[in-house]
Design a protein around this motif. Structure first.
Motif, short mmCIF file in Angstrom:
data_model
loop_
_atom_site.label_atom_id
_atom_site.label_comp_id
_atom_site.label_asym_id
_atom_site.label_seq_id
_atom_site.Cartn_x
_atom_site.Cartn_y
_atom_site.Cartn_z
N THR A 2 43.47 84.63 -15.69
CA THR A 2 43.80 85.17 -14.38
C THR A 2 45.25 85.65 -14.36
N ILE A 3 45.60 86.39 -13.33
CA ILE A 3 46.99 86.83 -13.20
C ILE A 3 47.92 85.63 -13.04
N MET A 4 47.44 84.56 -12.42
CA MET A 4 48.29 83.38 -12.26
C MET A 4 48.48 82.67 -13.59
N ASP A 5 47.48 82.74 -14.48
CA ASP A 5 47.68 82.23 -15.84
C ASP A 5 48.80 83.00 -16.54
N ARG A 6 48.76 84.32 -16.40
CA ARG A 6 49.82 85.14 -16.99
C ARG A 6 51.19 84.78 -16.43
N LEU A 7 51.25 84.60 -15.11
CA LEU A 7 52.53 84.28 -14.48
C LEU A 7 53.02 82.90 -14.91
N TYR A 8 52.10 81.96 -15.01
CA TYR A 8 52.45 80.62 -15.50
C TYR A 8 53.07 80.69 -16.89
N LYS A 9 52.44 81.47 -17.77
CA LYS A 9 52.94 81.59 -19.14
C LYS A 9 54.28 82.32 -19.18
N LYS A 49 67.31 100.43 -13.11
CA LYS A 49 68.42 99.88 -13.88
C LYS A 49 68.39 98.35 -13.87
N ILE A 50 68.04 97.77 -12.73
CA ILE A 50 67.96 96.32 -12.63
C ILE A 50 66.80 95.78 -13.48
N ILE A 51 65.67 96.43 -13.42
CA ILE A 51 64.53 96.00 -14.23
C ILE A 51 64.88 96.07 -15.71
N ASP A 52 65.51 97.15 -16.14
CA ASP A 52 65.91 97.29 -17.54
C ASP A 52 66.86 96.16 -17.96
N ALA A 53 67.74 95.77 -17.04
CA ALA A 53 68.77 94.79 -17.37
C ALA A 53 68.27 93.35 -17.33
N THR A 54 67.14 93.11 -16.68
CA THR A 54 66.70 91.72 -16.46
C THR A 54 65.30 91.42 -16.96
N GLU A 55 64.64 92.38 -17.57
CA GLU A 55 63.22 92.17 -17.91
C GLU A 55 63.00 91.02 -18.88
N ASP A 56 64.00 90.69 -19.69
CA ASP A 56 63.85 89.57 -20.61
C ASP A 56 64.15 88.22 -19.96
N LEU A 57 64.67 88.25 -18.73
CA LEU A 57 65.03 87.03 -18.01
C LEU A 57 64.06 86.69 -16.89
N ALA A 58 63.33 87.68 -16.41
CA ALA A 58 62.49 87.51 -15.22
C ALA A 58 61.03 87.34 -15.59
N ALA A 59 60.40 86.34 -14.98
CA ALA A 59 58.95 86.18 -15.14
C ALA A 59 58.20 87.21 -14.32
N VAL A 83 57.20 99.84 -8.43
CA VAL A 83 56.15 98.95 -8.92
C VAL A 83 55.48 99.54 -10.17
N LYS A 84 55.34 100.83 -10.22
CA LYS A 84 54.75 101.45 -11.41
C LYS A 84 55.66 101.28 -12.62
N TYR A 85 56.95 101.43 -12.41
CA TYR A 85 57.90 101.31 -13.53
C TYR A 85 57.85 99.90 -14.11
N ALA A 86 57.88 98.91 -13.24
CA ALA A 86 57.87 97.53 -13.72
C ALA A 86 56.55 97.19 -14.41
N ARG A 87 55.43 97.60 -13.80
CA ARG A 87 54.13 97.29 -14.38
C ARG A 87 53.91 98.02 -15.70
N LYS A 89 56.06 98.47 -17.85
CA LYS A 89 56.79 97.68 -18.84
C LYS A 89 56.10 96.35 -19.15
N GLY A 90 54.94 96.15 -18.54
CA GLY A 90 54.20 94.92 -18.78
C GLY A 90 54.62 93.76 -17.89
N LYS A 91 55.42 94.05 -16.86
CA LYS A 91 55.88 93.00 -15.97
C LYS A 91 54.88 92.76 -14.83
N ILE A 92 54.80 91.54 -14.39
CA ILE A 92 53.98 91.18 -13.24
C ILE A 92 54.76 91.51 -11.98
#
Length: 286
Positions: A2-9, A49-59, A83-87, A89-92
């Motif tokens: 589920t999406i919550m499994d992904r978010l948990y991980k 710019k914020i997404i690019d700078a934080t994608e490795d830190l943010a769940a 939302v399209k840009y973040a998604r 990049k594989g982000k939830i």
């Protein structure tokens, strides 16, 4: 899964950090304000710019739609682009839209935010109209790996006016917790959490611990960190017992450059530093 499994991980791999893109023009650095672009284009660039700078830190990222609706069609274009840009990049992405209607109207909200131009992975929902305000989303939870965060115990001061009222031996927010657990039984994931989660604020940690005991299959979106007074120590006991939550900060992160007096292209470095400081503040207690 589920999406919550992904978010948990993701919350374990990257830390339980939710970056809130509750972006308004007053948060933008001067170099963006001065550009000959529409307001929506400026906000989109800021968010990217914020997404690019934080994608490795943010769940995950939470995008508050009101900040974009206030700018009309231009703002909604920025919401969609963000939302399209973040998604992509594989982000939830959590759409903080707090919808709360029933029947055919709820069906349209579900379609509008779980498909098309505004598609997100998880929506916030106000279920104080009962299960009829939640059930329109069930097909998307079942068939499209989407999720919900239902308002349970919010972080605002006047939440006590309704949510703490007693009905028999329980408070209203405790009754809502029982309902969230019940509604989520058909959407359980491999992590032990349902695709129907809850919004519980960080401003009353003792209530949160009791909610965690009451709702063992519920994953939480936690506002109230930073600008509203919550700290890493406040969430520590919750996360020690179970990595059952992501903690959101919006203003406290996306204004990091303003606190440093940076108004140029390097602003996102300060947002990253603020995000890293939040992560360290939380993880030091675990």
């Amino acid at each position: 899964m589920t999406i919550m499994d992904r978010l948990y991980k993701e919350s374990i791999a990257k830390g339980p950090i939710c970056v809130g893109l509750d972006t308004t023009l007053k948060f933008l650095p001067q170099y963006l304000i001065s550009k000959d672009w529409s307001d929506g284009e400026k906000i989109t660039e800021f968010n990217k710019k914020i997404i690019d700078a934080t994608e490795d830190l943010a769940a995950t990222y939470k995008v508050q739609i009101a900040c974009y609706e206030a700018l009309g069609l231009d703002g909604l274009s920025a919401y969609s682009a963000t939302v399209k840009y973040a998604r992509n990049k594989g982000k939830i992405v959590i759409g903080d839209v707090k919808r709360g209607d029933i029947s055919s109207t709820g069906d349209q909200y579900a379609k509008g935010h779980f498909s098309g131009d505004f598609e997100v992975d998880i929506m916030t929902v106000n279920a104080y109209m009962g299960e009829d305000a939640v059930s329109p989303y069930y097909p998307y939870l079942r068939d499209h790996s989407k999720g919900l965060f239902v308002l349970q115990r919010t972080s605002n001061p006047s939440a006590v006016d309704v949510q703490n009222l007693k009905v028999g031996d329980q408070s209203v927010y405790q009754i809502m917790g029982d309902n969230i657990e019940k509604w989520g039984k058909d959407f359980m994931g491999e992590s032990g959490f349902s695709a129907i989660g809850a919004v519980v604020g960080l401003t009353r940690p003792e209530e949160f611990e009791a909610i965690q005991d009451q709702c063992p299959h519920t994953f939480f979106l936690v506002p109230g960190y930073g600008a509203q007074g919550g700290t890493g120590e406040d969430i520590a006991e919750i996360l020690k017992r179970s990595r059952c939550a992501v903690v959101n900060s919006s203003r406290g992160l996306i204004t990091g450059h303003q606190k440093a007096g940076c108004e140029d292209e390097g602003f996102a470095d300060y947002v990253r530093k603020a995000t890293l400081a939040m992560k360290e503040d939380i993880l030091q207690w675990l």
